[in-house]
Design a protein around this motif. Structure first.
Motif, mmCIF file in Angstrom:
data_model
loop_
_atom_site.group_PDB
_atom_site.id
_atom_site.type_symbol
_atom_site.label_atom_id
_atom_site.label_comp_id
_atom_site.label_asym_id
_atom_site.label_seq_id
_atom_site.Cartn_x
_atom_site.Cartn_y
_atom_site.Cartn_z
ATOM 1 N N ALA A 192 0.831 -1.201 0.000
ATOM 2 C CA ALA A 192 0.000 0.000 0.000
ATOM 3 C C ALA A 192 0.866 1.252 0.000
ATOM 4 N N VAL A 193 1.952 1.237 0.766
ATOM 5 C CA VAL A 193 2.863 2.384 0.814
ATOM 6 C C VAL A 193 3.514 2.593 -0.552
ATOM 7 N N GLU A 194 3.885 1.491 -1.229
ATOM 8 C CA GLU A 194 4.480 1.606 -2.557
ATOM 9 C C GLU A 194 3.513 2.238 -3.545
ATOM 10 N N VAL A 195 2.244 1.852 -3.484
ATOM 11 C CA VAL A 195 1.234 2.425 -4.380
ATOM 12 C C VAL A 195 1.102 3.917 -4.119
ATOM 13 N N ILE A 196 1.097 4.306 -2.856
ATOM 14 C CA ILE A 196 0.985 5.724 -2.507
ATOM 15 C C ILE A 196 2.216 6.481 -2.991
ATOM 16 N N LYS A 197 3.409 5.920 -2.793
ATOM 17 C CA LYS A 197 4.635 6.579 -3.244
ATOM 18 C C LYS A 197 4.650 6.720 -4.763
ATOM 19 N N GLU A 198 4.195 5.679 -5.451
ATOM 20 C CA GLU A 198 4.152 5.731 -6.916
ATOM 21 C C GLU A 198 3.193 6.824 -7.381
ATOM 22 N N ALA A 199 2.056 6.950 -6.715
ATOM 23 C CA ALA A 199 1.102 8.009 -7.060
ATOM 24 C C ALA A 199 1.722 9.378 -6.799
ATOM 25 N N GLU A 200 2.453 9.522 -5.703
ATOM 26 C CA GLU A 200 3.105 10.793 -5.394
ATOM 27 C C GLU A 200 4.158 11.136 -6.443
ATOM 28 N N VAL A 201 4.921 10.147 -6.888
ATOM 29 C CA VAL A 201 5.939 10.379 -7.911
ATOM 30 C C VAL A 201 5.276 10.812 -9.214
ATOM 31 N N ASN A 202 4.191 10.127 -9.593
ATOM 32 C CA ASN A 202 3.473 10.498 -10.812
ATOM 33 C C ASN A 202 2.913 11.910 -10.698
ATOM 34 N N GLU A 203 2.424 12.254 -9.542
ATOM 35 C CA GLU A 203 1.878 13.594 -9.316
ATOM 36 C C GLU A 203 2.972 14.647 -9.456
ATOM 37 N N VAL A 204 4.139 14.375 -8.918
ATOM 38 C CA VAL A 204 5.260 15.315 -9.021
ATOM 39 C C VAL A 204 5.679 15.477 -10.479
ATOM 40 N N VAL A 205 5.714 14.385 -11.216
ATOM 41 C CA VAL A 205 6.091 14.451 -12.631
ATOM 42 C C VAL A 205 5.074 15.296 -13.410
ATOM 43 N N ILE A 206 3.811 15.069 -13.167
ATOM 44 C CA ILE A 206 2.764 15.831 -13.860
ATOM 45 C C ILE A 206 2.846 17.308 -13.495
ATOM 46 N N LEU A 207 3.034 17.603 -12.213
ATOM 47 C CA LEU A 207 3.153 19.003 -11.795
ATOM 48 C C LEU A 207 4.389 19.657 -12.404
ATOM 49 N N SER A 208 5.484 18.911 -12.524
ATOM 50 C CA SER A 208 6.687 19.455 -13.157
ATOM 51 C C SER A 208 6.423 19.773 -14.624
ATOM 52 N N GLU A 209 5.711 18.900 -15.303
ATOM 53 C CA GLU A 209 5.380 19.150 -16.708
ATOM 54 C C GLU A 209 4.480 20.385 -16.850
ATOM 55 N N ILE A 210 3.516 20.521 -15.952
ATOM 56 C CA ILE A 210 2.631 21.705 -15.988
ATOM 57 C C ILE A 210 3.453 22.964 -15.759
ATOM 58 N N ARG A 211 4.359 22.915 -14.798
ATOM 59 C CA ARG A 211 5.223 24.071 -14.533
ATOM 60 C C ARG A 211 6.053 24.435 -15.767
ATOM 61 N N ASP A 212 6.630 23.426 -16.387
ATOM 62 C CA ASP A 212 7.444 23.668 -17.572
ATOM 63 C C ASP A 212 6.609 24.277 -18.708
ATOM 64 N N LEU A 213 5.375 23.799 -18.870
ATOM 65 C CA LEU A 213 4.487 24.352 -19.899
ATOM 66 C C LEU A 213 4.150 25.818 -19.584
ATOM 67 N N LEU A 214 3.902 26.116 -18.303
ATOM 68 C CA LEU A 214 3.588 27.505 -17.919
ATOM 69 C C LEU A 214 4.780 28.413 -18.148
ATOM 70 N N VAL A 215 5.965 27.915 -17.826
ATOM 71 C CA VAL A 215 7.177 28.715 -18.049
ATOM 72 C C VAL A 215 7.379 28.936 -19.544
ATOM 73 N N ALA A 216 7.125 27.903 -20.345
ATOM 74 C CA ALA A 216 7.291 28.015 -21.791
ATOM 75 C C ALA A 216 6.284 29.021 -22.379
ATOM 76 N N GLN A 217 5.053 29.062 -21.836
ATOM 77 C CA GLN A 217 4.049 30.017 -22.329
ATOM 78 C C GLN A 217 4.437 31.433 -22.006
ATOM 79 N N ARG A 218 5.011 31.667 -20.856
ATOM 80 C CA ARG A 218 5.429 33.026 -20.457
ATOM 81 C C ARG A 218 6.596 33.507 -21.296
ATOM 82 N N GLY A 219 7.559 32.583 -21.449
ATOM 83 C CA GLY A 219 8.801 32.996 -22.082
ATOM 84 C C GLY A 219 8.708 32.884 -23.549
#
Length: 143
Positions: free
Chosen positions: A116-143
């Motif tokens: 169960a902890v592994e599933v939660i950690k995997e979800a957290e990692v996926n969430e961080v990756v998605i948030l990083s991609e969103i951040r990169d897209l926002l930075v790319a739109q500004r710049g």
């Protein structure tokens, strides 16, 4: 009062209480095993009472029936042997009937918990990756 409650509910105190109760419950069983099995086996080589195994260091080591005193130094090593055998048997019974099954159950429980902890950690990692991609897209739109 909260500190005392926390102390009482701490795992070590509960484990100790369980150990005392279990030890008291096994006393009669262990004594019967020693008296019914161990003593007769030892008795096949001599006496059936382990307390009868003694050694005399000084004097005749005979009991004076009038005074109840022993003449000499009597070492009762049979009593010690009986206590050691009783301890070893008690430890074996507790280990094989309580510790091993509980460890097995805890291992099964912990493996499910770890999954169960592994599933939660995997979800957290996926969430961080998605948030990083969103951040990169926002930075790319500004710049």
């Amino acid at each position: 009062m909260k500190g005392f409650k926390a102390f009482l509910l701490r795992g070590n105190v509960v484990d100790l209480a369980v150990a005392v109760v279990i030890g008291a419950a096994f006393t009669k069983v262990i004594n019967s095993i020693v008296d019914g099995i161990i003593n007769p086996v030892v008795g096949a080589f001599g006496t059936q009472d382990l307390n009868a195994y003694t050694s005399c260091l000084k004097g005749t080591c005979q009991l004076d029936k009038a005074t109840g005193k022993v003449d000499g130094i009597l070492i009762q090593w049979g009593t010690v042997l009986g206590a050691v055998l009783s301890f070893v048997i008690t430890a074996a019974v507790v280990y094989f009937l309580i510790v091993l099954p509980v460890n097995h159950l805890m291992k099964r429980y912990m493996s499910k918990k770890d999954e169960a902890v592994e599933v939660i950690k995997e979800a957290e990692v996926n969430e961080v990756v998605i948030l990083s991609e969103i951040r990169d897209l926002l930075v790319a739109q500004r710049g």
